[in-house]
Design a protein around this motif. Structure first.
Motif, mmCIF file in Angstrom:
data_model
loop_
_atom_site.group_PDB
_atom_site.id
_atom_site.type_symbol
_atom_site.label_atom_id
_atom_site.label_comp_id
_atom_site.label_asym_id
_atom_site.label_seq_id
_atom_site.Cartn_x
_atom_site.Cartn_y
_atom_site.Cartn_z
ATOM 1 N N ALA A 191 5.811 12.503 9.915
ATOM 2 C CA ALA A 191 5.030 11.460 10.754
ATOM 3 C C ALA A 191 3.256 11.690 11.049
ATOM 4 O O ALA A 191 2.490 10.502 10.492
ATOM 5 N N ARG A 192 2.653 12.603 10.997
ATOM 6 C CA ARG A 192 1.286 12.833 10.400
ATOM 7 C C ARG A 192 0.692 12.601 9.041
ATOM 8 O O ARG A 192 -0.467 12.070 9.199
ATOM 9 N N ALA A 193 1.465 13.102 8.446
ATOM 10 C CA ALA A 193 1.708 12.421 7.169
ATOM 11 C C ALA A 193 1.137 11.126 6.585
ATOM 12 O O ALA A 193 0.659 10.327 5.963
ATOM 13 N N VAL A 194 1.935 10.339 7.540
ATOM 14 C CA VAL A 194 2.567 9.274 6.845
ATOM 15 C C VAL A 194 1.129 8.381 7.592
ATOM 16 O O VAL A 194 0.225 7.254 6.680
ATOM 17 N N MET A 195 0.281 8.661 8.865
ATOM 18 C CA MET A 195 -0.242 7.618 9.477
ATOM 19 C C MET A 195 -1.856 8.559 8.679
ATOM 20 O O MET A 195 -2.709 7.469 8.454
ATOM 21 N N HIS A 196 -1.780 9.292 8.590
ATOM 22 C CA HIS A 196 -3.208 10.175 7.537
ATOM 23 C C HIS A 196 -2.733 9.358 6.237
ATOM 24 O O HIS A 196 -4.110 8.093 6.250
ATOM 25 N N LEU A 197 -1.515 9.112 5.457
ATOM 26 C CA LEU A 197 -2.149 8.217 4.455
ATOM 27 C C LEU A 197 -3.045 6.149 4.528
ATOM 28 O O LEU A 197 -3.508 5.668 4.304
ATOM 29 N N ILE A 198 -2.177 5.884 5.569
ATOM 30 C CA ILE A 198 -2.200 4.730 6.330
ATOM 31 C C ILE A 198 -3.690 4.400 7.136
ATOM 32 O O ILE A 198 -4.187 4.213 6.130
ATOM 33 N N ASN A 199 -3.689 5.923 7.643
ATOM 34 C CA ASN A 199 -5.917 6.043 7.967
ATOM 35 C C ASN A 199 -6.343 5.662 7.043
ATOM 36 O O ASN A 199 -7.735 4.998 6.534
ATOM 37 N N CYS A 200 -6.204 6.737 5.328
ATOM 38 C CA CYS A 200 -7.057 6.879 4.094
ATOM 39 C C CYS A 200 -7.055 5.095 3.713
ATOM 40 O O CYS A 200 -7.870 4.753 2.815
ATOM 41 N N ARG A 201 -6.158 4.382 3.681
ATOM 42 C CA ARG A 201 -6.102 3.015 3.280
ATOM 43 C C ARG A 201 -7.393 2.041 3.588
ATOM 44 O O ARG A 201 -7.705 1.109 3.196
ATOM 45 N N HIS A 202 -7.265 2.378 5.385
ATOM 46 C CA HIS A 202 -7.724 1.562 6.726
ATOM 47 C C HIS A 202 -9.291 1.883 6.025
ATOM 48 O O HIS A 202 -10.339 0.834 6.079
ATOM 49 N N ARG A 203 -9.183 3.261 5.328
ATOM 50 C CA ARG A 203 -11.500 3.783 5.043
ATOM 51 C C ARG A 203 -11.078 3.349 3.957
ATOM 52 O O ARG A 203 -12.429 2.973 3.420
ATOM 53 N N GLY A 204 -10.642 2.404 3.258
ATOM 54 C CA GLY A 204 -10.605 1.894 1.481
ATOM 55 C C GLY A 204 -10.262 3.236 0.721
ATOM 56 O O GLY A 204 -11.037 3.028 -1.028
ATOM 57 N N ASP A 205 -10.070 3.987 1.035
ATOM 58 C CA ASP A 205 -9.327 5.076 -0.147
ATOM 59 C C ASP A 205 -8.315 4.460 -1.024
ATOM 60 O O ASP A 205 -7.566 3.319 -0.956
ATOM 61 N N LEU A 206 -7.877 5.066 -2.401
ATOM 62 C CA LEU A 206 -7.008 3.985 -3.556
ATOM 63 C C LEU A 206 -6.097 5.281 -2.828
ATOM 64 O O LEU A 206 -6.088 5.972 -3.140
#
Length: 282
Positions: A191-206
């Protein structure tokens, strides 16, 4: 800055945890499920996701598809993954064509069974019929114009998920050689990994097209069960080799995003589980 909106389709064990984490992190969270219960802070859309979707309260920025088939049949998998994909794609094209879809799939789409190392670039050639449905769903989403990332958890374990613990308690222990490799991730880390990746996207990470969600330590079934039996004080009984896939899933792509595991390997995860079980029975 305006709150990001997340729609979680499927509020089972994993989906519910993802939704709760998103609420804690301040997202506007909607959850779609047939049942009438939703985690605190989640706006419920009571709906069978395999039927045409109703109008959504607001266009989501991200959509997590986290469906659990009603049983292990091919038909149940087709309903949960292919029919839901069809309804989701139809609805999102109209109201949120730029919403990023996160499909919770499985490392079962990799059919390797000889102990090979597998990463996100490895061939997807599943042997099980249900895994072939997952592969079809992955390909359906990749063919859509909707942005999508395929998330492939390995074996989920954690509270209430006692399959290997039960095998250990029964004394089941396959031969050490040839090794039958297994892969897992604690459900909290998934669950933490899913939210981590969503947050990465929101930061503009590829964001890549796919990620394996797995811990840092593939291990043989013999090693895991032997350790559990020693920890539990259970006498091992030699068993016939298990009929199952054997591969080692690489975690590097997830690690490179900066994700930090709470449970690096099975020892850490099962130690925490056994401690919780012990406390709950005191």
């Amino acid at each position: 800055m305006q709150k990001k909106t997340l729609l979680v389709v499927g509020l089972g064990d994993l989906g519910g945890r993802i939704a709760s984490l998103a609420v804690e992190q301040g997202l506007d969270v909607h959850g779609m499920r047939r049942g009438a219960q939703a985690p605190a802070g989640v706006q419920l859309i009571q709906q069978d996701a395999a039927s045409p979707w109703p109008d959504l309260p607001s266009p989501p920025d991200d959509v997590v598809l986290c469906l659990s088939p009603s049983d292990s049949s091919v038909a149940a998998y087709q309903l949960a993954y292919l029919e839901v994909a069809k309804q989701a794609a139809n609805a999102l094209k109209k109201i949120a064509p730029q919403a990023h879809v996160w499909l919770i799939s499985s490392t079962g789409v990799y059919g390797q069974s000889g102990g090979e190392w597998v990463d996100e670039t490895s061939e997807r050639k599943p042997t099980r019929e249900t895994a072939r449905v997952l592969l079809e769903a992955e390909n359906d989403w990749l063919a859509q114009s909707q942005p999508v990332t395929l998330l492939r958890p390995s074996g989920l374990y954690g509270p209430g998920r006692y399959f290997l613990l039960n095998q250990a308690r029964q004394g089941f222990l396959p031969p050490a050689d040839p090794p039958i490799y297994t892969n897992r991730i604690h459900i909290d880390d998934a669950a933490r990994a899913v939210m981590h990746l969503i947050n990465c996207r929101h930061r503009g990470d590829l964001i890549a097209t796919s990620y394996n969600l797995t811990d840092t330590c593939p291990a043989s079934l013999h090693e895991v069960l032997s350790w559990l039996q020693q920890t539990l004080g259970v006498e091992a009984k030699s068993s016939a080799p298990a009929q199952r896939d054997s591969k080692r899933i690489r975690h590097q792509r997830l690690k490179e995003t900066g994700f930090v595991w709470r449970y690096l390997d099975y020892r850490a995860g099962y130690t925490a589980m056994l401690s919780d079980i012990h406390q709950s029975t005191d």
